[in-house]
Enzyme design. Structure first.
Site, PDB file in Angstrom:
ATOM      1  N   GLY A 139      17.111   5.276 -50.865  1.00  0.00           N
ATOM      2  CA  GLY A 139      18.046   4.162 -50.746  1.00  0.00           C
ATOM      3  C   GLY A 139      17.488   2.787 -51.045  1.00  0.00           C
ATOM      4  O   GLY A 139      18.088   1.781 -50.657  1.00  0.00           O
ATOM      5  N   MET A 194       3.795  13.241 -52.024  1.00  0.00           N
ATOM      6  CA  MET A 194       3.333  11.888 -51.684  1.00  0.00           C
ATOM      7  C   MET A 194       2.367  12.042 -50.520  1.00  0.00           C
ATOM      8  O   MET A 194       2.662  11.640 -49.373  1.00  0.00           O
ATOM      9  CB  MET A 194       4.543  11.008 -51.330  1.00  0.00           C
ATOM     10  CG  MET A 194       5.356  10.615 -52.553  1.00  0.00           C
ATOM     11  SD  MET A 194       7.011  10.015 -52.153  1.00  0.00           S
ATOM     12  CE  MET A 194       7.875  11.580 -52.113  1.00  0.00           C
ATOM     13  N   SER A 224      17.876  14.492 -54.788  1.00  0.00           N
ATOM     14  CA  SER A 224      16.764  14.459 -53.830  1.00  0.00           C
ATOM     15  C   SER A 224      17.250  14.829 -52.443  1.00  0.00           C
ATOM     16  O   SER A 224      18.076  14.124 -51.847  1.00  0.00           O
ATOM     17  CB  SER A 224      16.137  13.062 -53.792  1.00  0.00           C
ATOM     18  OG  SER A 224      15.223  13.011 -52.714  1.00  0.00           O
ATOM     19  N   GLY A 233       8.350   6.335 -50.660  1.00  0.00           N
ATOM     20  CA  GLY A 233       8.328   6.395 -49.199  1.00  0.00           C
ATOM     21  C   GLY A 233       9.694   6.506 -48.566  1.00  0.00           C
ATOM     22  O   GLY A 233       9.823   7.086 -47.494  1.00  0.00           O
TER      23      GLY A 233
HETATM   24  C1  DX5 Z   1      11.146   8.055 -52.669  1.00  0.00           C
HETATM   25  C2  DX5 Z   1      11.400   9.462 -53.132  1.00  0.00           C
HETATM   26  C3  DX5 Z   1      12.687   9.632 -53.818  1.00  0.00           C
HETATM   27  C4  DX5 Z   1      13.902   9.314 -52.997  1.00  0.00           C
HETATM   28  C5  DX5 Z   1      14.886   8.739 -53.938  1.00  0.00           C
HETATM   29  O1  DX5 Z   1       9.829   7.930 -52.300  1.00  0.00           O
HETATM   30  O2  DX5 Z   1      10.386   9.880 -54.025  1.00  0.00           O
HETATM   31  O3  DX5 Z   1      12.804  10.930 -54.398  1.00  0.00           O
HETATM   32  O4  DX5 Z   1      14.460  10.419 -52.333  1.00  0.00           O
HETATM   33  O5  DX5 Z   1      15.965   8.300 -53.220  1.00  0.00           O
HETATM   34  P1  DX5 Z   1      17.052   7.317 -53.831  1.00  0.00           P
HETATM   35  O6  DX5 Z   1      17.654   8.015 -55.018  1.00  0.00           O
HETATM   36  O7  DX5 Z   1      18.008   7.157 -52.690  1.00  0.00           O
HETATM   37  O8  DX5 Z   1      16.360   6.043 -54.212  1.00  0.00           O
HETATM   38 ZN    ZN Z   2      10.724  11.778 -55.139  1.00  0.00          ZN
END
Ligand code: DX5
Ligand code: ZN
Length: 218
Positions: free
Chosen positions: A146, A69, A9, A143
């Protein structure tokens, strides 16, 4: 040899050195770029939009897996296609006419995904599962990168896998949020096909090696 896919991501990439991080993903064992678009309304955060995605697509040599989103995402399907999206996923919670949205994404030549927030029941997809290419299960509340992984996700994957098999759907199961080297093998064993990883990849000392490790869990 595992067949699962890895989608780093870019939300956790270094935006001041995006070209460098894109090259790293290009050269790695990653399969897709995961691209998170947030509007500050559907989720309490704003990320980036079309100009940035267009710039990413010029350098990326792997498919762009775009996770919307945003409210009323159908307003922008064509614009996201035009800036390089290959897979476009919309939240079940953000569209009134999900079936129409999936048709529109397909008619624009993209793969169509549907995303479920952690509270949305997997069986809500029963009547659309044969139409979609991908189901993205949020394993955090969307949103932010991490965040801590929600353990209930394993059970949701198993229920979704059962639904996909029962309906003879070809949909892939993608997991997004809090994926790390500890839960990755369990997610694959539960039935996931694609793992998104932001912080685990870009927060590590050797992101390319971390992608290799995620790709080779079993
Ligand atoms: C959160 C995003 C994710 C995010 C995941 O709303 O949809 O794609 O970047 O990040 P990690 O892997 O750090 O949880
Ligand atoms: Zn995502």
């Amino acid at each position: 040899m595992s067949q699962h896919l890895i989608a780093p991501s870019l939300l956790s990439a270094d935006f001041a050195n995006l070209g460098k991080d894109i090259s790293m993903v290009n050269d790695s064992e990653a399969d897709w770029f995961h691209v998170d678009v947030m509007d500050g309304e559907f989720v309490p955060n704003i990320s980036f939009g079309m100009p940035v995605i267009k710039a990413i697509s010029k350098h990326a040599v792997k498919p762009l897996d775009v996770h919307l989103m945003i409210v009323k995402p159908e307003r922008y399907f064509e614009a996201f296609r035009d800036c390089g999206a290959n897979i476009l996923s919309v939240h079940l919670e953000a569209v009134t006419h999900l079936h129409r949205a999936v048709q529109q994404i397909h008619s624009l030549g993209m793969k169509a995904g549907v995303v479920l927030n952690p509270h949305s029941q997997v069986n809500l997809l029963e009547d659309i599962i044969t139409e979609v290419d991908l189901v993205l299960l949020m394993s955090v509340n969307p949103g932010f990168g991490g965040q801590a992984f929600i353990e209930q996700t394993y059970d949701r994957i198993i229920r979704l896998r059962n639904l996909i098999n029962a309906k003879k759907s070809k949909a892939l199961i993608e997991i997004d949020g809090g994926v790390d080297l500890v839960n990755a093998p369990k997610l694959i064993n539960a039935g996931a096909n694609v793992l998104v990883a932001g912080n685990t990849v870009f927060g590590s000392d050797d992101p390319k090696k971390t992608i290799h490790l995620l790709k080779n869990v079993h």
